[in-house]
Write a protein that holds these residues in place. Structure first.
Motif: not given
Length: 381
Positions: A112-116, A129-130, A163-164, A183-186
């Motif tokens: 789980h990345w906090s940033y791209p 995370t974006v 992506f979230v 749907g690409k981004v949760a």
């Protein structure tokens, strides 16, 4: 509580967790991720880079980034370590135009990345995370290079990343800016950690401030936070209650600082320690956040959790976080700003109503609720 399988490793990047970086917005996001997983009884791993002490010189960093093959990491008591890996990844992307691969020892899991960041863990599920895509909008001043951010996002898509984001409003902005399908981004509304609340309440207020006797802004001092308009509305409102502005310098802070100095009753504080921030919020008459653009709005959720009334801009993200428990104003309407300030400063009954509604709303942002949303995101519910 987080349910389902507990044997899948979950790792969080420690880019802003070392050397005190958790005080930043994204650092606080990573810190809260750790706390939510911990509160759910799930061990979390941290991918670290060794901090400032392990950083390479600029020539050495560029020389290291020339290597085209995947990087490796060593196991540490709390996760993994790869020297100066986050800075090297940015240079790698600049040199090679692709996402830098990293191999971790042991079983695969969820990263789980906090940033791209332009990195991926080979064989793991990489969730980036974006928080927002404001740098892609030329009308929003930001220090982030929008063209590079877009290139990194495209590279992460090509590398199979998922992506979230932190709000429905942020997802809509991401979809509009990138053309990705929704749907690409949760969506996983982030939580807030006020576990240090008692320490915050015990923290001494800056000299001259009294509990319940000041209005408060918390955040970077920069243009998109609409502070010049806030200061103008405050000055013309005739309010005697001090307006405290707490946070670090952002883009072109000098101009806003000059306006603060020219506004009687306005007080500027720099970046404060975490317990001091919680103390300032908990003791404020009201929190004021009338930004022109936000992806979430952590101070709003924190204020509601601490029993402080909130006046916020009616932009989508802040209205979503407030959930009907905040006083909303049009941030571009000087009269609306002035009226909102006067109302929340002078109407004790209104503040009490907002406090009650805010405390109820804040339960959604507690660590237990957040942990369950993370379980759903990871497919562990």
């Amino acid at each position: 509580m987080m349910t389902g399988s507990t044997d899948v490793p979950v790792c969080i990047d420690g880019r802003l967790l070392e050397d005190g970086g958790a005080g930043t917005g994204i650092g606080q996001y990573a810190r809260t991720l750790v706390q939510a997983l911990r509160s759910a009884g799930r061990a979390q791993l941290i991918l670290g880079d060794g901090g400032r002490a392990a950083r390479r010189s600029r020539p050495a960093k560029w020389a290291a980034a020339l290597r085209p093959w995947p990087r490796g990491a060593t196991i540490t008591p709390g996760g993994y370590r790869a020297r100066d890996i986050f800075r090297e990844a940015h240079v790698f992307f600049s040199l090679h135009g692709r996402i830098m691969p990293l191999r971790l020892p042991g079983p695969s899991g969820i990263m789980h990345w906090s940033y791209p960041l332009p990195m991926r863990i080979c064989g793991w599920r990489n969730i980036y995370t974006v928080h927002d895509v404001m740098p892609l909008d030329p009308d929003i001043p930001t220090p982030v290079d929008g063209r590079r951010l877009r290139a990194v996002l495209d590279g992460l898509v090509a590398s199979g990343g998922s992506f979230v984001t932190v709000s429905n409003a942020a997802r809509q902005a991401i979809v509009d800016a990138t053309g990705w399908p929704p749907g690409k981004v949760a969506i996983c509304h982030q939580g807030v950690d006020i576990g240090d609340m008692e320490a915050g309440r015990r923290a001494a207020l800056p000299a001259g401030l009294q509990a319940g006797g000041y209005l408060l802004y918390v955040g970077a001092v920069e243009a998109r936070k609409n502070l010049v308009a806030l200061l103008d509305a405050y000055r013309t409102s005739g309010i005697a209650t001090p307006l405290v502005i707490s946070g670090p310098d952002g883009l072109n802070a000098e101009h806003i600082d000059a306006r603060i100095q020219d506004t009687p009753g306005a007080i500027r504080l720099g970046l404060q320690p975490r317990d001091a921030v919680l103390g300032l919020i908990a003791s404020a008459r009201a929190l004021i956040l009338v930004s022109l653009a936000e992806g979430f709005g952590v101070p709003v959720a924190e204020a509601m959790s601490l029993g402080t009334a909130v006046l916020s801009a009616d932009i989508p993200a802040l209205a979503e976080v407030g959930g009907g428990a905040t006083l909303l104003v049009d941030p571009r309407d000087p009269a609306a700003l002035r009226h909102g300030l006067t109302a929340i400063d002078g109407d004790a009954a209104l503040r009490e109503k907002l406090v009650r509604a805010g405390l109820e709303r804040s339960q959604y942002f507690g660590l237990e609720s957040y942990a369950q949303r993370l379980a759903n995101l990871y497919g562990m519910a």
